[in-house]
Motif scaffolding. Structure first.
Motif, mmCIF file in Angstrom:
data_model
loop_
_atom_site.group_PDB
_atom_site.id
_atom_site.type_symbol
_atom_site.label_atom_id
_atom_site.label_comp_id
_atom_site.label_asym_id
_atom_site.label_seq_id
_atom_site.Cartn_x
_atom_site.Cartn_y
_atom_site.Cartn_z
ATOM 1 N N GLY A 117 -57.860 43.365 -41.789
ATOM 2 C CA GLY A 117 -56.223 44.325 -41.236
ATOM 3 C C GLY A 117 -57.651 45.659 -40.631
ATOM 4 O O GLY A 117 -57.759 46.457 -41.129
ATOM 5 N N CYS A 118 -58.418 45.153 -39.267
ATOM 6 C CA CYS A 118 -59.204 46.416 -38.605
ATOM 7 C C CYS A 118 -58.377 47.190 -37.581
ATOM 8 O O CYS A 118 -58.976 48.038 -37.587
ATOM 9 C CB CYS A 118 -59.694 45.237 -37.773
ATOM 10 S SG CYS A 118 -58.284 44.987 -36.336
ATOM 11 N N GLY A 119 -57.368 47.668 -37.848
ATOM 12 C CA GLY A 119 -56.534 48.764 -37.593
ATOM 13 C C GLY A 119 -56.375 48.398 -35.962
ATOM 14 O O GLY A 119 -57.577 47.134 -35.518
ATOM 15 N N ASN A 120 -57.764 50.203 -35.657
ATOM 16 C CA ASN A 120 -58.390 49.949 -34.529
ATOM 17 C C ASN A 120 -59.687 50.929 -35.128
ATOM 18 O O ASN A 120 -59.967 51.659 -33.924
ATOM 19 C CB ASN A 120 -57.316 51.287 -33.653
ATOM 20 C CG ASN A 120 -57.593 52.539 -33.804
ATOM 21 O OD1 ASN A 120 -57.534 52.776 -35.264
ATOM 22 N ND2 ASN A 120 -57.332 53.111 -33.023
ATOM 23 N N SER A 121 -60.216 50.614 -35.990
ATOM 24 C CA SER A 121 -61.395 50.640 -36.646
ATOM 25 C C SER A 121 -61.929 49.629 -35.670
ATOM 26 O O SER A 121 -62.868 48.457 -34.793
ATOM 27 C CB SER A 121 -61.874 49.849 -37.879
ATOM 28 O OG SER A 121 -63.102 49.917 -38.851
ATOM 29 N N PRO A 122 -63.790 50.289 -35.188
ATOM 30 C CA PRO A 122 -64.589 49.779 -34.791
ATOM 31 C C PRO A 122 -65.105 48.935 -35.333
ATOM 32 O O PRO A 122 -66.783 48.317 -34.735
ATOM 33 C CB PRO A 122 -65.528 51.180 -34.138
ATOM 34 C CG PRO A 122 -65.505 51.956 -35.405
ATOM 35 C CD PRO A 122 -63.867 51.719 -35.429
ATOM 36 N N LEU A 123 -65.004 48.726 -36.851
ATOM 37 C CA LEU A 123 -66.212 47.547 -38.074
ATOM 38 C C LEU A 123 -66.423 46.751 -36.950
ATOM 39 O O LEU A 123 -67.636 46.012 -37.805
ATOM 40 C CB LEU A 123 -65.431 47.430 -39.461
ATOM 41 C CG LEU A 123 -66.130 46.563 -40.382
ATOM 42 C CD1 LEU A 123 -67.717 47.539 -40.535
ATOM 43 C CD2 LEU A 123 -65.228 47.322 -41.463
ATOM 44 N N ALA A 124 -65.361 45.840 -36.461
ATOM 45 C CA ALA A 124 -66.270 44.697 -36.457
ATOM 46 C C ALA A 124 -66.891 44.440 -35.429
ATOM 47 O O ALA A 124 -68.250 43.477 -35.782
ATOM 48 C CB ALA A 124 -64.609 43.578 -35.913
ATOM 49 N N GLU A 125 -66.834 46.170 -34.344
ATOM 50 C CA GLU A 125 -67.638 45.679 -33.717
ATOM 51 C C GLU A 125 -69.034 45.929 -33.166
ATOM 52 O O GLU A 125 -70.283 45.727 -33.719
ATOM 53 C CB GLU A 125 -67.062 46.730 -32.553
ATOM 54 C CG GLU A 125 -65.677 45.862 -31.638
ATOM 55 C CD GLU A 125 -65.407 47.110 -30.771
ATOM 56 O OE1 GLU A 125 -66.054 48.164 -29.988
ATOM 57 O OE2 GLU A 125 -64.079 47.945 -30.882
ATOM 58 N N ARG A 126 -69.753 46.592 -34.754
ATOM 59 C CA ARG A 126 -70.132 47.478 -35.399
ATOM 60 C C ARG A 126 -71.392 46.133 -35.870
ATOM 61 O O ARG A 126 -72.042 45.836 -35.857
ATOM 62 C CB ARG A 126 -70.152 48.931 -36.558
ATOM 63 C CG ARG A 126 -69.175 49.987 -35.694
ATOM 64 C CD ARG A 126 -70.464 50.402 -34.187
ATOM 65 N NE ARG A 126 -71.472 50.553 -35.173
ATOM 66 C CZ ARG A 126 -72.479 50.827 -34.018
ATOM 67 N NH1 ARG A 126 -72.898 50.746 -32.714
ATOM 68 N NH2 ARG A 126 -73.805 51.310 -34.586
ATOM 69 N N LEU A 127 -70.479 46.076 -36.524
ATOM 70 C CA LEU A 127 -71.068 44.025 -37.210
ATOM 71 C C LEU A 127 -71.198 43.131 -36.326
ATOM 72 O O LEU A 127 -72.841 43.184 -36.402
ATOM 73 C CB LEU A 127 -69.911 43.366 -38.795
ATOM 74 C CG LEU A 127 -69.313 43.843 -39.355
ATOM 75 C CD1 LEU A 127 -68.671 43.744 -40.210
ATOM 76 C CD2 LEU A 127 -70.519 44.141 -40.802
ATOM 77 N N TYR A 128 -70.499 43.249 -35.104
ATOM 78 C CA TYR A 128 -71.001 41.624 -34.216
ATOM 79 C C TYR A 128 -72.064 42.299 -33.970
ATOM 80 O O TYR A 128 -73.482 41.948 -33.666
ATOM 81 C CB TYR A 128 -70.243 41.809 -33.392
ATOM 82 C CG TYR A 128 -70.940 41.092 -32.333
ATOM 83 C CD1 TYR A 128 -70.427 39.316 -32.407
ATOM 84 C CD2 TYR A 128 -71.052 41.221 -31.150
ATOM 85 C CE1 TYR A 128 -70.870 38.403 -31.504
ATOM 86 C CE2 TYR A 128 -71.458 40.518 -29.826
ATOM 87 C CZ TYR A 128 -70.849 38.936 -30.051
ATOM 88 O OH TYR A 128 -71.514 38.140 -29.046
ATOM 89 N N LEU A 129 -72.471 43.636 -33.325
ATOM 90 C CA LEU A 129 -73.937 44.530 -33.171
ATOM 91 C C LEU A 129 -74.774 43.959 -33.745
ATOM 92 O O LEU A 129 -75.738 43.931 -33.090
ATOM 93 C CB LEU A 129 -73.495 45.945 -32.334
ATOM 94 C CG LEU A 129 -72.466 46.322 -31.284
ATOM 95 C CD1 LEU A 129 -71.866 47.155 -30.906
ATOM 96 C CD2 LEU A 129 -73.365 45.396 -29.919
#
Length: 268
Positions: A117-129
């Motif tokens: 449930g990522c919605g439009n959160s940048p969490l996945a991007e932050r984890l990737y970085l």
């Protein structure tokens, strides 16, 4: 059965406020003040969550049931400006980053890990970085996923690499989108709470745990940051001990709980 969050301290939205305000006061809980409209360096939204000067007579309860509706989320994300990112409960660049790094989830960071449930959160991007190179994120809203893919392309062009992968998926039916038993870990920040707003919340939460177990490998880790109290969540997991080891729950921050559980190594 009534929503387990209904007894939490309530806040509301001003009478006549647009529906897009409602998720900003997620589940009418004081922790909603921690919601962030700032996506990893983007300018924060100028909209205030709840006007501080709103008198009690002008406040109405947030309609909890809407959070369990896929239609509600699709409508919300289809109408949000691209720059208006929402990070539920707590942003990554805070105590959450340290929590994840110290959790069992960190031990599987080189394996595929799914954000539920990522919605439009940048969490996945932050984890990737941060080095989580096999992070996959899903949401039931096609609009949210499409917006995330556009952001991912921009991030990849800026910093290199393929970035997170995004998929439209129902967290209660993950095996319809993903192969079974392929993820080393699963991360949830607020999605289980949304399911717990339905009238049949205990049934839907059970579907959620069965679904997550179907895509976690044996020994895979589930980490969840939630508003829902252990008295509601733990009994549902305890009825699934053929798939799950006993879950751990602890209070965290103001009004939040952290849940950790593993799919049994012997589970098939």
């Amino acid at each position: 059965m009534s929503c387990p969050l209904a007894e939490l301290p309530r806040r509301g939205v001003p009478m006549g406020a647009p529906s897009a305000w409602w998720p900003l006061v997620l589940l009418a809980h004081p922790t909603a003040a921690a919601l962030v409209g700032n996506g990893g360096g983007r300018r924060a939204s100028s909209r205030r969550l709840v006007p501080r000067a709103t008198p009690p007579s002008r406040v109405v309860p947030v309609p909890h049931a809407c959070y369990a509706s896929p239609t509600y989320w699709e409508d919300l994300y289809a109408n949000l400006p691209d720059e208006d990112l929402r990070d539920w409960l707590v942003p990554y660049d805070s105590a959450l980053q340290k929590l994840i790094a110290a959790s069992p989830l960190s031990a599987v960071r080189d394996e595929p890990v799914i954000e539920l449930g990522c919605g439009n959160s940048p969490l996945a991007e932050r984890l990737y970085l941060d080095g989580w190179l096999n992070i996959i994120a899903c949401d039931i809203s096609a609009a949210a996923v499409q917006a995330a893919k556009v952001r991912q392309e921009a991030t990849s062009a800026r910093v290199g690499g393929h970035g997170p992968q995004y998929f439209v998926a129902d967290v209660k039916k993950l095996s319809q989108t993903f192969e079974t038993h392929v993820f080393g870990g699963a991360l949830d920040k607020g999605t289980l709470d949304a399911l717990c707003c339905s009238e049949g919340w205990d049934y839907e939460a059970g579907q959620y745990f069965d679904s997550v177990a179907s895509v976690l490998r044996p020994g895979g880790v589930w980490l969840c940051i939630s508003l829902t109290p252990p008295s509601a969540i733990l009994p549902i997991l305890e009825r699934r001990l053929e798939e799950w080891e006993a879950a751990k729950a602890k209070p965290w921050g103001k009004g939040l709980y952290v849940y950790q559980a593993r799919r049994k190594a012997s589970a098939m």
